[in-house]
Design a protein around this motif. Structure first.
Motif, short mmCIF file in Angstrom:
data_model
loop_
_atom_site.label_atom_id
_atom_site.label_comp_id
_atom_site.label_asym_id
_atom_site.label_seq_id
_atom_site.Cartn_x
_atom_site.Cartn_y
_atom_site.Cartn_z
N ILE A 39 0.91 -1.34 -0.05
CA ILE A 39 -0.08 -0.01 -0.13
C ILE A 39 0.80 1.07 0.12
O ILE A 39 1.57 1.17 0.86
CB ILE A 39 -0.97 0.02 1.26
CG1 ILE A 39 -1.97 -1.28 1.06
CG2 ILE A 39 -1.64 1.26 1.20
CD1 ILE A 39 -2.91 -1.26 2.24
N GLN A 40 0.71 2.05 -0.95
CA GLN A 40 1.21 3.42 -1.09
C GLN A 40 0.28 4.55 -0.27
O GLN A 40 -0.67 4.46 -0.10
CB GLN A 40 1.51 3.76 -2.38
CG GLN A 40 2.69 2.91 -2.96
CD GLN A 40 2.82 3.21 -4.17
OE1 GLN A 40 2.02 2.89 -5.29
NE2 GLN A 40 4.28 3.65 -4.81
N THR A 41 0.94 5.68 0.01
CA THR A 41 0.35 6.65 0.86
C THR A 41 0.36 8.10 0.05
O THR A 41 1.48 8.34 -0.46
CB THR A 41 0.67 6.77 2.31
OG1 THR A 41 2.07 7.26 2.38
CG2 THR A 41 0.54 5.46 3.15
N LEU A 42 -0.75 8.88 0.21
CA LEU A 42 -0.60 10.06 -0.51
C LEU A 42 -1.32 10.98 0.37
O LEU A 42 -2.24 10.58 1.30
CB LEU A 42 -1.69 10.17 -1.84
CG LEU A 42 -1.73 11.32 -2.56
CD1 LEU A 42 -0.52 11.50 -3.40
CD2 LEU A 42 -3.06 10.97 -3.70
N GLN A 53 -3.32 4.60 0.00
CA GLN A 53 -4.20 5.09 1.16
C GLN A 53 -3.91 6.68 1.17
O GLN A 53 -2.95 7.26 1.19
CB GLN A 53 -3.64 4.76 2.61
CG GLN A 53 -4.19 5.13 3.73
CD GLN A 53 -3.59 4.28 5.04
OE1 GLN A 53 -2.59 4.93 5.47
NE2 GLN A 53 -4.25 3.56 5.53
N VAL A 54 -5.11 7.36 1.16
CA VAL A 54 -5.11 8.87 0.74
C VAL A 54 -5.53 9.54 2.33
O VAL A 54 -6.45 9.24 2.91
CB VAL A 54 -6.03 9.33 -0.13
CG1 VAL A 54 -5.84 10.80 -0.31
CG2 VAL A 54 -5.57 8.68 -1.45
N SER A 55 -4.77 10.65 2.81
CA SER A 55 -4.98 11.17 4.07
C SER A 55 -4.87 12.67 3.63
O SER A 55 -4.36 13.22 2.98
CB SER A 55 -3.94 11.07 5.26
OG SER A 55 -3.66 9.70 5.32
N LEU A 86 3.69 8.05 -8.08
CA LEU A 86 4.02 7.23 -7.20
C LEU A 86 5.24 6.27 -7.72
O LEU A 86 5.80 5.50 -7.30
CB LEU A 86 2.66 6.13 -6.89
CG LEU A 86 1.47 6.88 -5.95
CD1 LEU A 86 0.28 6.04 -6.28
CD2 LEU A 86 1.85 7.42 -4.73
N GLN A 87 4.97 6.24 -9.13
CA GLN A 87 6.28 5.44 -9.81
C GLN A 87 7.52 6.06 -9.71
O GLN A 87 8.36 5.60 -9.46
CB GLN A 87 5.74 5.30 -11.17
CG GLN A 87 4.55 4.28 -11.66
CD GLN A 87 4.09 4.30 -12.93
OE1 GLN A 87 4.55 5.32 -13.87
NE2 GLN A 87 3.15 3.59 -13.47
#
Length: 206
Positions: A3-6, A29-31, A119-120
């Protein structure tokens, strides 16, 4: 897939919530943060894989936040949003390395594509940053004599020439050279040069 986060930093609650809804997925996952100050106070601030930043935030502006992020050892890729066509700010933002500068209302699909690009980009840039950190930590373990030998190896000198330059025996040079190679995880002077060159060639915004 991990999972990546933004992080979405926008003081407009409606825009922030719509972005959280649009971008959140099983692998992202976006915050949301309503100010730059709130983002900077969050303990996760340096672990996000990408940032979406509004230009005209209440309190610290998006441009000032970018300037703050530029001082970090590593800054993830940034997409900047604005409610107004502002060419000077767009130019300033691009000079500071933002991936894109989008005017509201923006095209959802284009934003999604740019987020994926971020993200890449982060994955490659963060891997390089971690590699550079490891190399710097390893360099710090070298003794002063090992550093001297390494510099002369990198300059292309043979063991005999290094021994003469440092007024030590060839056997001592061989020992120090072997220790340098072992610590740096290389098997040749060419590999060592490549590792050191990667430090000079790396850096920049993610």
């Amino acid at each position: 897939m991990s999972i990546q986060t933004l992080a979405v930093i926008d003081d407009d609650a409606a825009v922030r919530q719509s972005l959280l809804w649009l971008l959140a997925s099983d692998t992202l996952q976006v915050s949301g943060f309503d100010s730059a100050e709130a983002f900077l106070a969050d303990p996760r601030r340096e672990s996000f894989n990408g940032l979406i930043v509004d230009l005209r935030l209440s309190g610290m502006s998006g441009i000032v936040l970018l300037q703050t992020l530029a001082a970090w050892p590593y800054c993830p890729p940034v997409i900047m949003l604005t409610g107004h066509g502002d060419v000077p700010h767009a130019v300033a933002a691009f000079k500071m390395g933002v991936v894109d500068f989008l005017e509201k209302p923006f095209d959802d699909q284009h934003l999604i594509e740019q987020v994926n690009h971020c993200l890449q980009q982060d994955q490659a840039a963060r891997a390089l940053h971690l590699h550079e950190q490891r190399v710097h930590l390893t360099l710090a373990t070298l003794t002063e004599r090992e550093k001297e030998v390494m510099q002369l190896v990198l300059a292309g000198l043979l063991n005999k020439q290094i021994a003469e330059a440092l007024h030590i025996s060839m056997k001592t040079v061989e020992v120090h050279r072997a220790r340098v190679f072992d610590k740096m995880g290389v098997k040749s002077a060419v590999e060592l040069a490549g590792v050191i060159a990667s430090l000079a060639g790396g850096g920049g915004r993610g």
